[in-house]
Design a protein around this motif. Structure first.
Motif, PDB file in Angstrom:
ATOM      1  N   GLY A 124       0.796  -1.225   0.000  1.00  0.00           N
ATOM      2  CA  GLY A 124       0.000   0.000   0.000  1.00  0.00           C
ATOM      3  C   GLY A 124       0.827   1.272   0.000  1.00  0.00           C
ATOM      4  N   THR A 153      -0.638   4.739  -1.217  1.00  0.00           N
ATOM      5  CA  THR A 153      -1.607   4.571  -2.293  1.00  0.00           C
ATOM      6  C   THR A 153      -2.943   5.035  -1.703  1.00  0.00           C
ATOM      7  N   LYS A 154      -3.835   5.444  -2.557  1.00  0.00           N
ATOM      8  CA  LYS A 154      -5.118   5.975  -2.077  1.00  0.00           C
ATOM      9  C   LYS A 154      -5.894   4.928  -1.281  1.00  0.00           C
ATOM     10  N   GLU A 155      -5.969   3.715  -1.809  1.00  0.00           N
ATOM     11  CA  GLU A 155      -6.728   2.641  -1.169  1.00  0.00           C
ATOM     12  C   GLU A 155      -6.156   2.269   0.209  1.00  0.00           C
ATOM     13  N   ALA A 159      -7.857   2.715   3.955  1.00  0.00           N
ATOM     14  CA  ALA A 159      -8.062   1.529   4.801  1.00  0.00           C
ATOM     15  C   ALA A 159      -7.448   1.697   6.174  1.00  0.00           C
TER      16      ALA A 159
END
Length: 161
Positions: A124, A153-155, A159
């Motif tokens: 990530g 990362t955006k995801e 999270a």
């Protein structure tokens, strides 16, 4: 419910290699900036502090502290590129100051993403390499620096929140 839009930089997945990110506004640098930064960092270099002596040197006047120039150049990129999306700055290399910056000059900075790769050990997250270029109001390059950052990362950032 009211939608909230938070100002942030770009995530690893949003950064594009080869694109020029122009950071605005510019920053007009002052004598006060130079004296404060130079004395705060315990740099007693007369080229930054002594107008009479500096007038006898090759540039004929005081120069802006190069570390101030570097810091401001990187700082100008934060809002657009790394605000809230950076995990860590990993390093600065290839720092050069090809032309002096003087009191009253305006520093404009642009950044090109020269490389990016996902981290093999940190899911990530990704490593991004940036080339910062600082120019004065006349377009003369006053500073260059390659900067490497660890970015979300955006995801993965969503999270972990």
């Amino acid at each position: 419910m009211t939608r909230v839009v938070e100002q942030r930089g770009l995530y690893f997945d949003e950064l594009e290699e080869g694109v020029i990110y122009a950071h605005k506004p510019g920053r007009t640098v002052t004598e006060a900036d130079n004296v404060l930064f130079t004395t705060m960092t315990m740099n007693t270099q007369a080229l930054h502090l002594d107008a009479a002596w500096s007038s006898t040197q090759p540039f004929g006047q005081r120069l802006m502290n190069s570390m101030f120039t570097l810091s401001t150049m990187v700082g100008q990129s934060v809002t657009q590129l790394t605000q809230g999306t950076i995990i860590a700055q990993l390093g600065l290399t290839d720092v050069t100051f090809p032309h002096p910056l003087y009191h009253g000059d305006t520093l404009y900075t642009e950044t090109v993403i020269t490389g990016k790769r996902l981290s093999s050990s940190r899911p990530g997250q990704g490593v991004v390499t940036m080339q910062h270029t600082g120019r004065n109001q006349d377009g003369a390059v006053v500073a260059l620096a390659t900067r490497t950052c660890l970015m979300w990362t955006k995801e993965a950032h969503a999270a972990q929140s």
